[in-house]
Design an enzyme around this catalytic site. Structure first.
Site, mmCIF file in Angstrom:
data_model
loop_
_atom_site.group_PDB
_atom_site.id
_atom_site.type_symbol
_atom_site.label_atom_id
_atom_site.label_comp_id
_atom_site.label_asym_id
_atom_site.label_seq_id
_atom_site.Cartn_x
_atom_site.Cartn_y
_atom_site.Cartn_z
ATOM 1 N N TRP A 155 4.234 -40.563 -69.277
ATOM 2 C CA TRP A 155 4.809 -41.456 -70.257
ATOM 3 C C TRP A 155 4.376 -40.862 -71.597
ATOM 4 C CZ3 TRP A 155 8.190 -44.318 -68.462
ATOM 5 C CH2 TRP A 155 8.066 -44.921 -67.208
ATOM 6 N N ASP A 177 0.140 -46.763 -76.669
ATOM 7 C CA ASP A 177 1.009 -47.382 -75.602
ATOM 8 C C ASP A 177 -0.066 -48.004 -74.590
ATOM 9 O OD1 ASP A 177 2.690 -47.977 -73.442
ATOM 10 O OD2 ASP A 177 3.469 -45.999 -73.042
ATOM 11 N N LYS A 185 3.988 -55.158 -66.711
ATOM 12 C CA LYS A 185 2.795 -54.373 -65.997
ATOM 13 C C LYS A 185 1.666 -55.494 -65.930
ATOM 14 C CE LYS A 185 4.749 -50.271 -65.812
ATOM 15 N NZ LYS A 185 5.076 -49.292 -66.686
HETATM 16 C C1 LIG Z 1 5.979 -48.264 -67.322
HETATM 17 C C2 LIG Z 1 5.449 -47.519 -68.573
HETATM 18 C C3 LIG Z 1 6.212 -47.421 -69.706
HETATM 19 C C4 LIG Z 1 7.713 -47.533 -69.545
HETATM 20 O O1 LIG Z 1 7.965 -48.919 -69.730
HETATM 21 P P1 LIG Z 1 9.358 -49.467 -69.753
HETATM 22 O O2 LIG Z 1 9.144 -50.924 -70.359
HETATM 23 O O3 LIG Z 1 10.165 -49.451 -68.506
HETATM 24 O O4 LIG Z 1 10.135 -48.637 -70.825
HETATM 25 C C5 LIG Z 1 5.796 -46.740 -70.783
HETATM 26 N N1 LIG Z 1 4.369 -46.507 -70.878
HETATM 27 C C6 LIG Z 1 3.609 -46.739 -69.744
HETATM 28 C C7 LIG Z 1 2.191 -46.406 -69.792
HETATM 29 C C8 LIG Z 1 3.809 -47.312 -68.662
HETATM 30 O O5 LIG Z 1 3.208 -47.555 -67.758
#
Ligand SMILES: *Cc1c(COP(=O)(O)O)cnc(C)c1O
Length: 349
Positions: A98, A166, A190
Site C-alpha cells: 500500500w 493511511d 477494514k
Molecule cells: C486495503 C487498504 C488500502 C486500499 O483500500 P481501498 O479502499 O480498497 O482503496 C490502502 N491502504 C491500506 C493500509 C489498506 O489496508
C-alpha cells in the site's frame, strides 16, 4: 456461522448486521437504500457519524471529519494534492504494497518523492527506523498497519513536518493521539463498516493551502465546506459505519477494543511461536495485531492444514499472493472464540 479471518471487507458485530438489515427494509418508512441524501433523516445520520468518529477517537478541536468515496486508493492521491507545499517535495515511508502505491500517487500528483525509509530490502517484513529526515519536506506519509506484510508501527514517528497516515487497517483498533497528525485517512471496510466510504480526519488549518491546482473532487476543502455532502455520499456505508461507531462507543470504546485485540493477537502469536509446525513471517517487535502472517515450517503439511481449517468453518486464511503462507486478519469484531478455534486446529496438525 463461519469464522471470518478475511483481510477486508471485514466482519462487523452481529448487532450491526441486524440493524443494517432492518434499515434496508424500513428507515423511517423508506429503505435506507432509496432515501434522499438531502433528507433531514439522512443529514442527521451523516452529522452523527462525523460526531461519533470524533467521540470514538477523541479528536481534538480544529479537525474536520469527512466520509468520501474512492477508497484509500484515492486517498493516496487526495493526500498528495492537498498537502503539496512550497517545495512540492514529500517524504514517504515505504513499508509494503500500500505504501508503494501511495508513493506512485505522490509522483502522479507531480511531487518530488523521497523514500525516507523502506523495508523493501527484506520483503517488507519489518518497520524501518526513520533517520535523517530532510527538513524541506512538505509532508511525511506512512502506513500505520501493513495489511499484507503483517507489520505495524508501535509508535507515531516524531517529526515537526506535517504527518499523514493511511490507517485503513488499524483505525479504531486502539486509541490514537490525533493531534500528532495533519491528516488521517482510512477505507471503511477494514474496521469501520461496509466498503464504499473513506474516512478523512483533516486538520482545518491545512485546508485550502495546497500549491497545486486540485481537481474539485480531490480538494478536501470543497468537501469540508459542504459538510461531506458535496455530491451523493455513500449513504448505506455511512449509515452502517455510524451503527458500528455507536456499537463501539457503547461497548467501552477503543480502549476496550484495544484490550481485546491484544488478547487475540497474544493467543495466536503464542501458538505460532510454540508450535513447531508454524513460524511467523515478520520481525517479532513489529508484528501487527490486526493481520497475523505466518507459514508452515514443512510445506508437505499444507494439504492437511488447509483441509483442517476449511472443515473448521474458517474462511479467509490464505496469505496474500505477494507474501504466500497464511494471514489471519483479526479485525475488531472477530471474537476471541474464533481465534481459539483456529489455535485448536493448529494444535491438531
Ligand atoms: C486495503 C487498504 C488500502 C486500499 O483500500 P481501498 O479502499 O480498497 O482503496 C490502502 N491502504 C491500506 C493500509 C489498506 O489496508
Amino acid at each position: 456461522m463461519k469464522h471470518n479471518f478475511g483481510a477486508g471487507p471485514c466482519i462487523l458485530p452481529q448487532e450491526v448486521f441486524k440493524d443494517a438489515a432492518a434499515a434496508v427494509l424500513d428507515f423511517n418508512g423508506l429503505s435506507i437504500l432509496e432515501v434522499s441524501h438531502r433528507s433531514a433523516d439522512f443529514v442527521k445520520v451523516m452529522e452523527e457519524a462525523r460526531e461519533n468518529v470524533k467521540k470514538a477517537l477523541n479528536v481534538p478541536e480544529g479537525y474536520t471529519v469527512l466520509f468520501l468515496q474512492g477508497g484509500a486508493s484515492l486517498g493516496f492521491l487526495i493526500s498528495a494534492y492537498n498537502f503539496a507545499g512550497k517545495n512540492k517535495k514529500a517524504g514517504y515511508v515505504n513499508t509494503g504494497t500500500w505504501s508503494t502505491k501511495a508513493v506512485k500517487e505522490g509522483k502522479n500528483a507531480g511531487l518530488e518523492v523521497i523514500e525516507i525509509a523502506s523495508s523493501e530490502d527484506k520483503g517488507f517484513n519489518y518497520i524501518p527506523e526513520l533517520n535523517d529526515i530532510p527538513e524541506d519536506l512538505d509532508f511525511i506519509h506512512y502506513t500505520s498497519n501493513n495489511t499484507i506484510a503483517g507489520t505495524q508501527f508501535k509508535s507515531i514517528p516524531e517529526t515537526n513536518i506535517p504527518l499523514i497516515c493511511d490507517m485503513s487497517s488499524d483505525i479504531f483498533s486502539q486509541p490514537i493521539d490525533v493531534s500528532k497528525f495533519d491528516l488521517i485517512y482510512a477505507g471503511a471496510q477494514k474496521n469501520l463498516g461496509p466498503a464504499g466510504s473513506t474516512l478523512y480526519i483533516v486538520k482545518d488549518s491545512v485546508l485550502g493551502k495546497s500549491t497545486l491546482d486540485i481537481p474539485t473532487y480531490l480538494d478536501l476543502q470543497v468537501h469540508a465546506k459542504k459538510d461531506s455532502m458535496f455530491n451523493t455520499p455513500p449513504v448505506f456505508s455511512v449509515y452502517v459505519a455510524n451503527l458500528n461507531l455507536k456499537y463501539m462507543i457503547k461497548n467501552g470504546g477503543v480502549d476496550a477494543i484495544a484490550k481485546r485485540n491484544e488478547e487475540k493477537a497474544e493467543l495466536l502469536y503464542n501458538e505460532i511461536d510454540n508450535n513447531p509446525n508454524f513460524e511467523g513471517t515478520t520481525e517479532v517487535k513489529d508484528r501487527s495485531l490486526m493481520n497475523v502472517t505466518f507459514r508452515l515450517t514443512d510445506d508437505s503439511k499444507k494439504e492437511r492444514f488447509d483441509q483442517l481449517w476449511n472443515d473448521g468453518n474458517i474462511v479467509g486464511l490464505k496469505g496474500h499472493r505477494s507474501v504466500g503462507g497464511y494471514r489471519a486478519s483479526m479485525y475488531n469484531a472477530l471474537e476471541i472464540e474464533s481465534v481459539k478455534a483456529l489455535v485448536e486446529i493448529m494444535k491438531a496438525l
